[in-house]
Design an enzyme around this catalytic site. Structure first.
Site, mmCIF file in Angstrom:
data_model
loop_
_atom_site.group_PDB
_atom_site.id
_atom_site.type_symbol
_atom_site.label_atom_id
_atom_site.label_comp_id
_atom_site.label_asym_id
_atom_site.label_seq_id
_atom_site.Cartn_x
_atom_site.Cartn_y
_atom_site.Cartn_z
ATOM 1 N N HIS A 97 51.639 52.064 46.557
ATOM 2 C CA HIS A 97 51.008 52.795 47.665
ATOM 3 C C HIS A 97 51.780 52.423 48.941
ATOM 4 O O HIS A 97 52.319 51.321 49.031
ATOM 5 C CB HIS A 97 49.575 52.361 47.950
ATOM 6 N N ASP A 100 50.889 49.029 50.240
ATOM 7 C CA ASP A 100 51.351 47.845 49.489
ATOM 8 C C ASP A 100 52.704 47.370 49.968
ATOM 9 O O ASP A 100 53.030 46.197 49.832
ATOM 10 C CB ASP A 100 51.535 48.151 47.992
ATOM 11 N N ASP A 305 39.665 45.834 36.296
ATOM 12 C CA ASP A 305 41.137 45.945 36.265
ATOM 13 C C ASP A 305 41.821 44.767 35.581
ATOM 14 O O ASP A 305 42.674 44.094 36.168
ATOM 15 C CB ASP A 305 41.688 46.061 37.702
HETATM 16 C C1 XLS Z 1 41.476 52.419 41.442
HETATM 17 C C2 XLS Z 1 42.641 53.160 40.986
HETATM 18 C C3 XLS Z 1 43.898 52.969 41.834
HETATM 19 C C4 XLS Z 1 44.906 54.039 41.521
HETATM 20 C C5 XLS Z 1 45.967 54.204 42.543
HETATM 21 O O1 XLS Z 1 40.495 52.241 40.730
HETATM 22 O O2 XLS Z 1 42.883 52.826 39.645
HETATM 23 O O3 XLS Z 1 44.410 51.687 41.652
HETATM 24 O O4 XLS Z 1 45.525 53.801 40.282
HETATM 25 O O5 XLS Z 1 45.464 54.491 43.793
HETATM 26 NI NI NI Z 2 41.161 51.774 38.707
#
Ligand code: XLS
Ligand code: NI
Ligand code: NI
Length: 431
Positions: A97, A100, A305
């Site tokens: 992004h 980032d 995640d």
């Molecule tokens: C958030 C999303 C994000 C996207 C990119 O839950 O997974 O990380 O992959 O903006």
């Molecule tokens: Ni996500």
């Protein structure tokens, strides 16, 4: 090598420890005419890997990275650490992004200049190393200006700001030769319907996406434009809920031939689906693009995640990827965070190595299941009745014609086993 001092490039060694060696991921192993590297197309996510400080809702930063800070020097140090990790992992792709890779400026022009300078820096490092960009995207959710959405914001100034941000990120992705551009609508949704004009917001989102597609094509970006569905979190309800919802949205705005989906494992689960369901549906609808291979904790019910660690689950996902013909511009992005106690440089390396090994095992199993064809044969047999002319003709006839067959031909359906347990036992032979 700077932050990762003392950590050697990871090599394939089936007898190694799976932390400082790949036990299963052999980049050059050929499966069905493609190497594992070509099948899997791994990508490291800049945000979780290098920008995320290790916070959770109850506590802040736990990681101490030498590149944490708001200056361009910090941003360059972060990029250099990222390229060190890419070298250790064998030059996977990366995803980013704007937020980032560059410090936020005092105004938009300065933020854009910072982004352009960092794109130049990263582009130079890509040329030296051969690392490639899988996708770029805009962070339209962290800054408070986006708290009520980006394209769907009630304030037209935010719509304009989002347009400027996405335009800069498409330019950056294009300059880096990115193979896809992603839109994930974290704040494109609502907290309460009481203050939300849902119809208007949906139309704003559709218009915005059309403008994005037009701009990308105008500047010659020929990568794939992807929407990443997610049902909620951070907003209570997100407009890009799941694959089916996104498809309906694309159809509504005439974009189904222009935009595909980036399906994330954890988002599929949040939407009440399995990952393989979302992948099979995306493929059936002709919008399968790429994947984010990060899972959630099944107990916690939010987007934790985590790096993948279940071979059977990953195998079923790659089975659908292979049935869809494999990736074209897409790939396997680890949109995954370390746990906040995983403080050491080797933790970041081991997380990726372990995840790549899990994916390699899953891919190998998926490829063998597909090549042996047992599951596909049994599936075909289940639908074999439809190969008969009279059956096929029903689908182009009328309800009365189909109904008339019952008495004319003395049809009496005979239920047959769905064989689920036998099929699951077959899968178990491969994983
Ligand atoms: C958030 C999303 C994000 C996207 C990119 O839950 O997974 O990380 O992959 O903006
Ligand atoms: Ni996500
Ligand atoms: Ni994601």
């Amino acid at each position: 090598m700077g932050y990762f001092e003392g950590i050697a490039p990871i090599r394939f060694d089936p007898d190694g420890d799976g932390i400082t060696t790949f036990r299963h991921y052999d980049a050059d192993e050929v499966l069905g005419g493609r190497t594992m590297a070509e099948h899997l197309r791994f990508a490291v996510a800049w945000w979780h890997g290098f920008a995320w400080p290790g916070g959770d809702p109850f506590g802040g930063q736990t990681f101490e990275r030498p590149w944490f800070g708001d200056t361009m020097d910090h941003a360059r140090a972060k990029a250099d650490a990222a390229f060190d990790l890419f070298a250790i992992l064998g030059q996977p792709y990366f995803c980013w992004h704007d937020a980032d890779i560059r410090p936020e400026g005092d105004d938009f022009a300065q933020s854009r200049a910072n982004l352009e300078a960092m794109i130049d820096h990263i582009g130079g490092r890509m040329e030296e190393t051969g690392t490639k960009c899988l996708w770029g995207t805009a962070n339209l959710f962290s800054h408070r200006r986006f708290m009520a959405g980006a394209a769907t914001n009630p304030d037209p100034d935010v719509f304009a700001y989002a347009a400027a941000t996405v335009k800069a990120c498409i330019d950056g992705t294009h300059r880096l030769g990115g193979e896809n551009y992603v839109l994930w609508g974290g704040r494109e949704g609502y907290e309460t319907l009481l203050n939300t004009d849902l119809k208007r917001e949906r139309e704003q989102a559709g218009r915005f996406l059309s403008m994005v597609v037009d701009y990308a094509r105008k500047v010659g970006f020929d990568g794939t434009i992807l929407i990443e569905p997610k049902p909620q979190e951070p907003t209570k309800h997100q407009y890009d809920y799941d694959v089916a919802t996104v498809y309906g949205f694309l159809k509504d705005f005439g974009l189904e031939a222009e935009v595909k989906v980036n399906v994330e494992q954890g988002h599929a689960i949040l939407a009440g689906h399995s990952f393989e369901h979302e992948l099979a549906l995306a493929s059936a609808l002709g919008i399968f693009g790429s994947i984010d291979m990060n899972r959630n904790d099944y107990q916690s019910g939010w987007d934790t995640d985590q790096f993948p660690n279940s071979v059977p689950e990953v195998a079923l996902a790659y089975y659908e990827v292979l049935r869809a013909g494999g990736f074209t511009t897409g790939g396997t992005n680890f949109d995954a965070k370390l746990r906040r106690q995983s403080l050491d440089p080797i933790d970041l390396v081991a997380a990726h190595v372990g995840a790549m090994d899990v994916c390699a095992r899953g891919l190998r199993a998926a490829h063998a299941m597909l090549e042996d064809g047992v599951l596909e044969d049994l599936r075909a047999e289940r639908y074999a009745g439809w190969d008969e002319d009279a059956a096929a003709a029903m689908l182009s006839g009328t309800l009365e014609q189909a109904a008339a067959r019952v008495e004319a031909e003395g049809i009496e359906p005979r239920p047959r086993s769905g064989r689920q347990e036998r099929l699951e036992a077959i899968v178990n032979r491969y994983v």
